[in-house]
Motif scaffolding. Sequence first.
Motif, PDB file in Angstrom:
ATOM      1  N   TRP A 183      19.242  56.158 -29.277  1.00 29.18           N
ATOM      2  CA  TRP A 183      19.989  55.396 -30.273  1.00 29.18           C
ATOM      3  C   TRP A 183      21.106  54.598 -29.629  1.00 29.18           C
ATOM      4  O   TRP A 183      21.425  53.476 -30.066  1.00 29.18           O
ATOM      5  N   LYS A 186      19.400  51.539 -28.394  1.00 28.76           N
ATOM      6  CA  LYS A 186      19.041  50.642 -29.499  1.00 28.76           C
ATOM      7  C   LYS A 186      20.264  49.920 -30.059  1.00 28.76           C
ATOM      8  O   LYS A 186      20.195  48.729 -30.386  1.00 28.76           O
ATOM      9  N   LEU A 187      21.353  50.646 -30.195  1.00 32.10           N
ATOM     10  CA  LEU A 187      22.589  50.030 -30.670  1.00 32.10           C
ATOM     11  C   LEU A 187      23.058  48.932 -29.725  1.00 32.10           C
ATOM     12  O   LEU A 187      23.462  47.844 -30.153  1.00 32.10           O
ATOM     13  N   GLU A 189      21.293  47.114 -27.641  1.00 27.07           N
ATOM     14  CA  GLU A 189      20.408  45.956 -27.715  1.00 27.07           C
ATOM     15  C   GLU A 189      20.598  45.195 -29.024  1.00 27.07           C
ATOM     16  O   GLU A 189      20.627  43.958 -29.047  1.00 27.07           O
ATOM     17  N   HIS A 190      20.725  45.933 -30.121  1.00 25.91           N
ATOM     18  CA  HIS A 190      20.803  45.299 -31.438  1.00 25.91           C
ATOM     19  C   HIS A 190      22.061  44.468 -31.596  1.00 25.91           C
ATOM     20  O   HIS A 190      22.050  43.421 -32.284  1.00 25.91           O
ATOM     21  N   LEU A 191      23.157  44.881 -30.982  1.00 26.60           N
ATOM     22  CA  LEU A 191      24.440  44.216 -31.159  1.00 26.60           C
ATOM     23  C   LEU A 191      24.773  43.223 -30.051  1.00 26.60           C
ATOM     24  O   LEU A 191      25.872  42.673 -30.017  1.00 26.60           O
ATOM     25  N   ARG A 194      22.965  36.804 -28.868  1.00 32.79           N
ATOM     26  CA  ARG A 194      21.609  36.248 -28.781  1.00 32.79           C
ATOM     27  C   ARG A 194      21.538  35.030 -27.863  1.00 32.79           C
ATOM     28  O   ARG A 194      20.456  34.589 -27.488  1.00 32.79           O
ATOM     29  N   LEU A 293      20.990  51.361 -37.373  1.00 34.76           N
ATOM     30  CA  LEU A 293      21.192  49.965 -36.988  1.00 34.76           C
ATOM     31  C   LEU A 293      21.744  49.120 -38.136  1.00 34.76           C
ATOM     32  O   LEU A 293      22.603  48.261 -37.916  1.00 34.76           O
ATOM     33  N   CYS A 294      21.272  49.375 -39.358  1.00 33.56           N
ATOM     34  CA  CYS A 294      21.775  48.549 -40.466  1.00 33.56           C
ATOM     35  C   CYS A 294      23.230  48.885 -40.782  1.00 33.56           C
ATOM     36  O   CYS A 294      24.014  47.997 -41.152  1.00 33.56           O
ATOM     37  N   GLU A 297      25.308  47.258 -38.000  1.00 31.45           N
ATOM     38  CA  GLU A 297      25.392  45.820 -38.260  1.00 31.45           C
ATOM     39  C   GLU A 297      26.374  45.530 -39.395  1.00 31.45           C
ATOM     40  O   GLU A 297      27.147  44.563 -39.331  1.00 31.45           O
TER      41      GLU A 297
END
Length: 581
Positions: A183, A186-187, A189-191, A194, A293-294, A297
Amino acid sequence: MSKNIKDEYFFTSKHPGPLVVDYPLEDAERLKKDSNFLRGTIAEDLNDDLTGGFNGDNFSLIRFHGMYQQDDRDIRAERAEQKLEPRYAMMLRCRLPGGVITPEQWLGIDKFAGERTLYGSIRITNRQTFQFHGILKNNLKSAHRLLNELGLDSIATANDVNRNVLCTSNPVESELHHEAYEWAKKLSEHLLPRTRAYAEIWLDQIKVETTEEEPILGMTYLPRKFKTTVVIPPQNDVDLHANDLNFIAISKKGKLIGFNVLVGGGLSVSYGDKSTYPRTATELGFISVEHVLCVAEAVVTIQRDWGNRANRKNAKTKYTLERVGLENFKKEVEKRSGLILEPVRAYELTGRGDRVGWIKGIDEKWHLTLFIENGRILDYKDRRLKTGMYKIAKIHTGDFRLTANQNLIVAGVSEQDKDYIESVARDYGLMDDNISELRKNSMACVSYPTCPLAMAEAERFLPEFLTHVEAIMQRYNLGDDYIIIRVTGCPNGCGRALLAEIGLLGKAIDRYNMYLGGNRVGTRIPRMYRENISSKEILVLINKLISRWAKERNSGEEFGDFTIRAGIVRAVLDPARDFYD
C-alpha cells in the motif's frame, strides 16, 4: 511576490473551506504556474558552464525532481574572499516507498557515491530513503540515469508534492508488513506528479505531444510539502505525528482489514512567528483496505484546494485543518471519496525505536537491524561502514530496508548466511554490542556543512554530545536506560526534535532552544524549557534533570513523563493554542 496570479483551485468557491484572500500569493505559486509543468529552463541550465548552480526559478524547480542546490558552508567564506562563487553541488534524494532496496541496487548507489560525489557517502534519511550529497552539476544526468537503470528515481522527493511514503519496518510480522508495504508503494505511485518533465530532462526521453494535466496535484501543485505514512502498530517508528496523512494498519487474525486515517501532523515552526506551531495528527476515521487510494486522493485534493497559498509558513495541512475544523474537513473527505468513515478502531503504540540486532521473523528468516549513527554510511578510520555494506550486498539474497530512524535492516537472511553476515558486520564496525540505548534512540538532521538552512550543528554535533550525556547517565546508575534526544540545526523539523523527550533546535553556532516533555512513543509535543543556550549550558541542565529523574522517578517512569509530573514543564495539550504559553 506576484500580484495577479489566481490559482484555479485556490480561489474556487465550490467548497466551504478555501481561504480567499485579497493580498498577493507567494511567489512560489507564480513559479509553479510558469514552470510548464516543472520543466522551467532546467535543461538549458544544465549546459551553462559559467556557474556550478542553477539560475532563477530553476533553483527551486529542481526540488520537484528530488534535488536541492547546496554549497559547502565550511569553505564559503574562503571562496568569497577569493572572489569565487560558492562550491555548488546538489543533494539528490531517492524515492523509495517503504525503504526497501535490493542488494543489486545498493551496489549501484555505492559505486556512484564513491566515484561521482564530493563526499563519497550514502546518507540514510529519516524519510526512509537515501541521499547523495555533493553531486556536481555535470554529474546530475548520470545520477538520474543510474537510478533509472536500477529501477529507481527521485521524482517528488522534495517541494510541494507528496514525498517519499514511509512504512513501518517490521520484519517480525512479515505477512502484515508485506501488505502494508504494497500500500505504501501504491500510495506513492498514485500521488506522483503526472508531468513527463523528469523523463524528458534527466533521461532524454522524447516529449510526447499531448495535453498535460495534473488531476490530483493541480497545475500549481500543492501549497506546501505533504508527507504520508503507513503504520503497523504497536511500532511508531515512522513518527506518524510528524506527517500530514497516516494510515494505521488494523489487522484481524493476522490479516490486514483496513486502516485508521489520521491527518494534520507536522513539526516545522518559524522563530518569532507564533502563528506557526507543531501539531500531532488527528484521528479522522476507519476505512477498509479497498478505499485507501480514494481517501488519500480526497485528503490531498482538499489540501490542494483549501491550503494557504498566500503564506507558506501557514500552508501545511495542519493549518488547513485548524482553520476549517475537523468536522468540515471530515465531511469533505467523505464527499470527495463517496464514503462514510467508520469510527476509529482500537490500536496501541508502544515504541518507535528500531530493534537493533537479530530478529527471527515468522517467515523463519533472520533480520539484522544495524545501527547507523545519524544514517551516514562512509568509511571512517575505525569503522569502514561503506565497505562492510558493500561486502554484505555482494552475497545477500534478501533485501535491505532503510528505516525512518536512519538505520538499515538486512532482511530475509537465510540460516546458512547468518554467521557470515554477522562476521562482516562486526569486522567493519556495523555491529557493536557496546552502543548505548541512549545513542540508539538519538537522531540528528544533516545540518552543516551542506544544508543552506542550518543555523547550528546537528549531525556533527550529536555524537560527542551524547558521549557526555552517556557519562551523566552512568553517574546516576541509568546507563541501561535511555532518553530520546534529537537535534536539528534549524526549526524546520527534519530531525523531528519536536517529538523528542529532549529536543534541541539550533538558533546560531552552538546555541539551541531546549525542549522537554515529549514521550517515548512519539505522541506528545515537548515544550520549550530554555531558549538560546550553549551546549555547555545544556549539559549542566541535563545533569540536574537526570539527577532528579534518578532520585524522584516512579518505578519505570520515562524521562519525558517525569518532567511533566514533576512540574518541570507543563504538558502541551493543544499545540495550536498552548505551545507558546
